[in-house]
Design a protein around this motif. Structure first.
Motif, mmCIF file in Angstrom:
data_model
loop_
_atom_site.group_PDB
_atom_site.id
_atom_site.type_symbol
_atom_site.label_atom_id
_atom_site.label_comp_id
_atom_site.label_asym_id
_atom_site.label_seq_id
_atom_site.Cartn_x
_atom_site.Cartn_y
_atom_site.Cartn_z
ATOM 1 N N SER A 227 -6.899 8.884 91.169
ATOM 2 C CA SER A 227 -7.221 7.608 91.794
ATOM 3 C C SER A 227 -6.461 7.417 93.105
ATOM 4 N N ALA A 228 -5.195 7.758 93.113
ATOM 5 C CA ALA A 228 -4.405 7.635 94.337
ATOM 6 C C ALA A 228 -4.928 8.569 95.420
ATOM 7 N N LEU A 229 -5.267 9.791 95.035
ATOM 8 C CA LEU A 229 -5.821 10.727 96.017
ATOM 9 C C LEU A 229 -7.155 10.233 96.561
ATOM 10 N N ASP A 230 -7.997 9.668 95.704
ATOM 11 C CA ASP A 230 -9.264 9.099 96.169
ATOM 12 C C ASP A 230 -9.013 7.993 97.185
ATOM 13 N N PHE A 231 -8.032 7.156 96.898
ATOM 14 C CA PHE A 231 -7.719 6.033 97.777
ATOM 15 C C PHE A 231 -7.259 6.514 99.145
ATOM 16 N N PHE A 232 -6.395 7.523 99.165
ATOM 17 C CA PHE A 232 -5.816 7.968 100.427
ATOM 18 C C PHE A 232 -6.672 8.963 101.200
ATOM 19 N N THR A 233 -7.637 9.605 100.554
ATOM 20 C CA THR A 233 -8.453 10.606 101.252
ATOM 21 C C THR A 233 -9.852 10.129 101.588
ATOM 22 N N ASP A 234 -10.315 9.058 100.973
ATOM 23 C CA ASP A 234 -11.670 8.566 101.209
ATOM 24 C C ASP A 234 -11.684 7.708 102.466
ATOM 25 N N LYS A 235 -12.523 8.072 103.435
ATOM 26 C CA LYS A 235 -12.593 7.335 104.698
ATOM 27 C C LYS A 235 -13.609 6.192 104.666
ATOM 28 N N SER A 236 -14.456 6.175 103.664
ATOM 29 C CA SER A 236 -15.409 5.075 103.524
ATOM 30 C C SER A 236 -14.682 3.886 102.890
#
Length: 148
Positions: free
Chosen positions: A20-29
């Motif tokens: 979840s943290a990686l999704d938050f920090f890597t997702d540009k949308s």
């Protein structure tokens, strides 16, 4: 030979928090919210639901589980009937933990983030395929397995 694999829900939660943290920090949308420790009870409920489906997928090899117990435990145990020494199957536990974390993430995002849900669904399938391949290698050809 009966072999018990114990899936630690706390370890699976740590995978989920990291994903979840990686999704938050890597997702540009527009970013998804972080699924964190504040969501633990909901994630544990979803995890038990997803674990039941995971055990079903493994069912030809599974002889019992503690998922039906009234009081949930920190460990989800899955008992396998395997012909070889349990040490041959040590790497199946991390595969099942990763698969469980991935399917929880896929299910959690299924209503709001279809692409992210599909990505985690593929990760789940890849981990399950590896686990099932490992278990299938344990079967001895020409033997009739006992009925459940």
């Amino acid at each position: 030979m009966k072999t018990t694999i114990a899936i630690d829900t706390e370890r699976v939660l740590e995978h989920i928090y990291a994903f979840s943290a990686l999704d938050f920090f890597t997702d540009k949308s527009p970013r998804p919210e972080i699924l964190g420790r504040d969501n633990k009870e909901a994630l544990l409920c979803l995890m038990r639901h997803c674990a039941a489906e995971l055990v079903y997928r493994l069912s030809p090899h599974v002889c019992s589980t503690n998922l039906c117990d009234e009081t949930p435990d920190r460990l989800i145990t899955v008992d396998f009937e395997l012909p070889d020494e349990p040490s041959h199957y040590l790497s199946i536990r991390p595969l099942l933990e990763a698969a469980l974390a991935a399917t929880v993430m896929s299910t959690a995002y299924s209503g709001s983030r279809a692409a992210l849900s599909a990505t985690y669904g593929k990760l789940y399938e890849r981990n399950m395929a590896s686990a099932l391949t490992m278990l299938a290698a344990s079967e001895r050809p020409g033997f009739i397995r006992k009925a459940m």
